[in-house]
Design an enzyme around this catalytic site. Structure first.
Site, PDB file in Angstrom:
ATOM      1  CG  ASN A  34      -0.595   0.324   2.493  1.00  0.00           C
ATOM      2  OD1 ASN A  34       0.776   0.203   2.818  1.00  0.00           O
ATOM      3  ND2 ASN A  34      -0.621   0.175   3.862  1.00  0.00           N
ATOM      4  CG  LEU A  35       3.082   2.168  -2.724  1.00  0.00           C
ATOM      5  CD1 LEU A  35       2.414   3.293  -4.032  1.00  0.00           C
ATOM      6  CD2 LEU A  35       4.239   1.670  -2.521  1.00  0.00           C
ATOM      7  CG  ASP A  60      -4.216  -1.277   4.057  1.00  0.00           C
ATOM      8  OD1 ASP A  60      -4.228  -0.719   4.742  1.00  0.00           O
ATOM      9  OD2 ASP A  60      -4.593  -2.157   4.615  1.00  0.00           O
ATOM     10  CB  SER A 126      11.456  -9.599  15.324  1.00  0.00           C
ATOM     11  OG  SER A 126      12.385  -8.437  15.709  1.00  0.00           O
ATOM     12  CE1 TYR A 151       9.138  -4.916  16.055  1.00  0.00           C
ATOM     13  CE2 TYR A 151       6.994  -5.113  14.529  1.00  0.00           C
ATOM     14  CZ  TYR A 151       8.682  -5.377  14.558  1.00  0.00           C
ATOM     15  OH  TYR A 151       9.419  -6.298  13.251  1.00  0.00           O
ATOM     16  CE  LYS A 155       7.093  -7.934  12.883  1.00  0.00           C
ATOM     17  NZ  LYS A 155       6.751  -8.816  11.350  1.00  0.00           N
TER      18      LYS A 155
HETATM   19  P1  NAD Z   1       9.135  -1.828   5.366  1.00  0.00           P
HETATM   20  O1  NAD Z   1       8.493  -0.469   6.400  1.00  0.00           O
HETATM   21  O2  NAD Z   1      10.431  -1.391   4.642  1.00  0.00           O
HETATM   22  O3  NAD Z   1       8.106  -2.742   4.724  1.00  0.00           O
HETATM   23  C1  NAD Z   1       6.883  -3.432   5.118  1.00  0.00           C
HETATM   24  C2  NAD Z   1       6.542  -2.765   3.667  1.00  0.00           C
HETATM   25  O4  NAD Z   1       4.551  -2.747   4.141  1.00  0.00           O
HETATM   26  C3  NAD Z   1       6.090  -1.294   2.606  1.00  0.00           C
HETATM   27  O5  NAD Z   1       6.447  -0.830   1.467  1.00  0.00           O
HETATM   28  C4  NAD Z   1       4.947  -0.957   2.875  1.00  0.00           C
HETATM   29  O6  NAD Z   1       4.283  -0.286   2.821  1.00  0.00           O
HETATM   30  C5  NAD Z   1       4.162  -2.512   3.453  1.00  0.00           C
HETATM   31  N1  NAD Z   1       2.656  -2.349   4.405  1.00  0.00           N
HETATM   32  C6  NAD Z   1       2.409  -2.225   5.556  1.00  0.00           C
HETATM   33  N2  NAD Z   1       1.405  -2.662   5.489  1.00  0.00           N
HETATM   34  C7  NAD Z   1       0.731  -2.747   5.034  1.00  0.00           C
HETATM   35  C8  NAD Z   1      -0.639  -3.119   4.412  1.00  0.00           C
HETATM   36  N3  NAD Z   1      -1.598  -3.379   5.588  1.00  0.00           N
HETATM   37  N4  NAD Z   1      -1.188  -3.539   3.218  1.00  0.00           N
HETATM   38  C9  NAD Z   1      -0.064  -3.601   2.398  1.00  0.00           C
HETATM   39  N5  NAD Z   1       1.624  -2.854   2.322  1.00  0.00           N
HETATM   40  C10 NAD Z   1       1.689  -2.772   3.594  1.00  0.00           C
HETATM   41  O7  NAD Z   1       9.671  -2.718   6.386  1.00  0.00           O
HETATM   42  P2  NAD Z   1      11.200  -3.914   6.268  1.00  0.00           P
HETATM   43  O8  NAD Z   1      12.384  -3.301   7.263  1.00  0.00           O
HETATM   44  O9  NAD Z   1      11.048  -4.202   4.761  1.00  0.00           O
HETATM   45  O10 NAD Z   1      10.330  -5.053   6.950  1.00  0.00           O
HETATM   46  C11 NAD Z   1       9.866  -6.200   6.866  1.00  0.00           C
HETATM   47  C12 NAD Z   1       9.032  -7.169   7.348  1.00  0.00           C
HETATM   48  O11 NAD Z   1       9.841  -7.853   8.127  1.00  0.00           O
HETATM   49  C13 NAD Z   1       8.237  -6.291   8.460  1.00  0.00           C
HETATM   50  O12 NAD Z   1       7.493  -7.413   9.431  1.00  0.00           O
HETATM   51  C14 NAD Z   1       9.381  -5.869   9.458  1.00  0.00           C
HETATM   52  O13 NAD Z   1       8.093  -6.054  11.245  1.00  0.00           O
HETATM   53  C15 NAD Z   1      10.332  -7.000   9.841  1.00  0.00           C
HETATM   54  N6  NAD Z   1      11.361  -7.064  10.606  1.00  0.00           N
HETATM   55  C16 NAD Z   1      11.796  -5.837  10.404  1.00  0.00           C
HETATM   56  C17 NAD Z   1      13.273  -5.557  11.057  1.00  0.00           C
HETATM   57  C18 NAD Z   1      14.269  -4.649  10.437  1.00  0.00           C
HETATM   58  O14 NAD Z   1      14.823  -4.047  11.050  1.00  0.00           O
HETATM   59  N7  NAD Z   1      14.101  -3.921   9.425  1.00  0.00           N
HETATM   60  C19 NAD Z   1      13.815  -6.302  11.824  1.00  0.00           C
HETATM   61  C20 NAD Z   1      13.368  -7.287  11.898  1.00  0.00           C
HETATM   62  C21 NAD Z   1      11.223  -7.756  11.853  1.00  0.00           C
HETATM   63  C1  WQD Z   2      21.171  -0.776  16.731  1.00  0.00           C
HETATM   64  C2  WQD Z   2      22.085  -0.062  17.912  1.00  0.00           C
HETATM   65  C3  WQD Z   2      21.131   1.336  19.467  1.00  0.00           C
HETATM   66  C4  WQD Z   2      20.229   4.769  16.612  1.00  0.00           C
HETATM   67  C5  WQD Z   2      15.209  -2.312  16.056  1.00  0.00           C
HETATM   68  C6  WQD Z   2      13.727  -2.739  16.891  1.00  0.00           C
HETATM   69  C7  WQD Z   2      13.660  -4.702  16.208  1.00  0.00           C
HETATM   70  C8  WQD Z   2      13.727  -4.533  14.703  1.00  0.00           C
HETATM   71  C9  WQD Z   2      15.292  -4.540  14.041  1.00  0.00           C
HETATM   72  C10 WQD Z   2      12.207  -4.957  13.835  1.00  0.00           C
HETATM   73  C11 WQD Z   2      21.447  -0.335  19.541  1.00  0.00           C
HETATM   74  C12 WQD Z   2      22.384   1.761  18.515  1.00  0.00           C
HETATM   75  C13 WQD Z   2      21.182   3.448  17.280  1.00  0.00           C
HETATM   76  C14 WQD Z   2      20.991   5.690  16.896  1.00  0.00           C
HETATM   77  C15 WQD Z   2      22.648   4.813  18.425  1.00  0.00           C
HETATM   78  N1  WQD Z   2      12.883  -4.131  14.044  1.00  0.00           N
HETATM   79  N2  WQD Z   2      21.580   3.459  18.209  1.00  0.00           N
HETATM   80  N3  WQD Z   2      22.087   6.028  17.938  1.00  0.00           N
HETATM   81  O1  WQD Z   2      17.470  -1.552  18.034  1.00  0.00           O
HETATM   82  O2  WQD Z   2      18.283  -3.833  17.620  1.00  0.00           O
HETATM   83  O3  WQD Z   2      15.918  -2.964  16.996  1.00  0.00           O
HETATM   84  O4  WQD Z   2      15.159  -2.731  15.001  1.00  0.00           O
HETATM   85  O5  WQD Z   2      11.910  -5.660  13.557  1.00  0.00           O
HETATM   86  O6  WQD Z   2      12.512  -4.450  16.368  1.00  0.00           O
HETATM   87  O7  WQD Z   2      13.547  -2.710  18.126  1.00  0.00           O
HETATM   88  O8  WQD Z   2      17.861  -1.797  16.093  1.00  0.00           O
HETATM   89  O9  WQD Z   2      18.944   0.006  14.474  1.00  0.00           O
HETATM   90  O10 WQD Z   2      17.368   0.917  16.463  1.00  0.00           O
HETATM   91  O11 WQD Z   2      20.065   0.543  17.271  1.00  0.00           O
HETATM   92  O12 WQD Z   2      23.598   4.183  19.098  1.00  0.00           O
HETATM   93  O13 WQD Z   2      21.020   6.922  16.005  1.00  0.00           O
HETATM   94  O14 WQD Z   2      22.792   1.189  17.470  1.00  0.00           O
HETATM   95  O15 WQD Z   2      21.394   1.957  21.045  1.00  0.00           O
HETATM   96  O16 WQD Z   2      22.015  -0.658  20.442  1.00  0.00           O
HETATM   97  P1  WQD Z   2      17.657  -2.459  17.561  1.00  0.00           P
HETATM   98  P2  WQD Z   2      18.884  -0.139  16.131  1.00  0.00           P
END
Ligand code: NAD
Ligand code: WQD
Length: 345
Positions: A34-35, A60, A126, A151, A155
């Protein structure tokens, strides 16, 4: 006949990289997004890299009618479900938005999987489900702890929804991948992380500071019980992470699962401190990073990194790229973004 895979959130950071790897491995890709946290231009990037343009539906996933139409029209062999809201801090301010978006979208997908007999789903989980583990490195047997944010709780609940659904539905199988910290970008610098607004995550803040978009990086705490006092995380290159999804999908399609619901840690097995990430960035970019040490960030855990034995042996996947590959590709993407934004201005 190519296997057709629905990639939800496929224009997002990890989804776009996974679409490239899916096409490279001979899959046909259908994207729904859904961008809300990405841009349509990611589709051009995927097409340029992979030489094939995925089918793209912009709606969406909460729109059950539109999703039903997609399943009716597209004969799918599997789903990779990335679409979700993922900002930990925002989830504390807007819990209902997170529960609705992250839970109802999965339920809508599962309803259609059952209705249209789509049997395989890979779910984005995650390492946040582990909280601050008592013992490191983290294995898949490490107990899931009470979520530290709405969040993280979404998960955990999604994993439970999958666990219970595969028990109730004969033809549904699922694999959850518990990501550690995805960073970096495709070597082409045609796709990458697009943080909207001020980045919350470390890597984009580093690269935006390096390019002059931010004045300086605040390092959240240097009084932790680690080698240099800063927090430890298991950073994993987004392309390595993308490939783990292909392996998981093939495991299900190839009927090689040991159980109908499985979950795997997807990390490198190496923990890096914040200062080590900064040092790597300075080495690979040639830029001196402007940063200062400030107080700890509320909610940060001290250290976490994965035991990758189970993913390596059972799933048959392991990471290949190191921290320097991550920081150099993240920097290359940031530089390309600046050039792209300059030409569009
Ligand atoms: P992102 O936000 O870049 O990508 C998510 C995409 O989903 C986006 O393009 C958004 O537009 C789309 N989206 C969200 N809600 C929607 C909906 N209701 N309908 C249609 N599209 C929708 O995030 P990402 O970093 O690529 O993460 C992808 C997945 O991985 C997520 O589930 C996130 O929780 C999980 N994850 C991410 C991280 C991280 O650090 N990036 C770490 C662990 C888990
Ligand atoms: C990494 C380290 C900060 C920013 C988060 C979410 C997790 C997952 C990944 C979705 C930490 C330090 C950060 C800054 C800093 N997302 N930091 N200055 O917190 O490990 O994980 O993103 O699933 O759920 O919690 O990643 O990149 O925010 O931080 O010092 O400006 O960098 O303290 O130690 P995090 P992060």
């Amino acid at each position: 006949m190519k296997k057709k895979i629905l990639v939800t959130g496929g224009l997002g950071y990890i989804g776009s990289h996974t679409c490239v790897e899916l096409i490279n491995k001979g899959f046909e890709v259908v994207i729904v997004d859904n961008l809300s946290n990405s841009e349509a231009s990611a589709l051009d990037g995927i097409a340029k890299i992979a030489g094939e343009r995925p089918t793209f539906y912009e709606f969406d996933l909460l729109n059950a009618e539109a999703l039903d139409k997609l399943f009716k029209f597209e004969k799918l062999d599997g789903i990779i479900h990335f679409a979700a809201s993922k900002a930990v801090g925002e989830s504390v301010e807007k819990p209902r938005l997170y529960y609705r978006n992250n839970l109802q979208t999965l339920l809508n997908l599962l309803d259609n999987m059952v209705k249209y007999n789509v049997q395989n789903i890979v779910f984005s989980s995650s390492c946040t489900v582990y909280g601050q583990p008592d013992i490191l490195p983290v294995t898949e047997q490490t107990p899931v702890q009470e979520a530290l944010s709405p969040y993280g709780n979404t998960k955990q609940i999604c994993e439970e929804i999958l666990r219970d659904t595969v028990k109730a539905e004969e033809n549904v199988k699922a694999i959850a991948l518990r990501y550690f910290n995805p960073v970096g970008a495709h070597d082409s610098a045609l796709i990458g992380e697009l943080p909207l607004g001020v980045p919350q995550n470390l890597m984009p803040f580093i690269t935006q500071t390096g390019i002059g978009m931010r004045k300086e990086l605040s390092v959240f705490g240097s009084d932790y019980d680690t080698k240099d006092g800063t927090c430890i995380r298991d950073y994993i290159h987004v392309v390595d992470l993308a490939n783990a999804h292909i392996v998981a999908l093939n495991r299900m399609i190839g009927e090689n699962q040991k159980a109908k619901y499985e979950f795997f840690n997807v990390g490198t097995g190496t923990g890096s401190t914040v200062l080590e990430v900064i040092n790597s960035f300075e080495k690979t970019s040639g830029e001196k990073l402007n940063y200062k040490i400030v107080d700890r960030r509320e909610g940060d855990i001290e250290k976490i990194y994965a035991d990758t034995t189970f993913s390596n042996k059972e799933l048959g996947w392991s990471s290949e790229k190191n921290l320097d590959d991550m920081t150099s590709s993240a920097w290359k993407w940031q530089v390309a973004l600046r050039e792209k934004q300059a030409t569009e201005a």
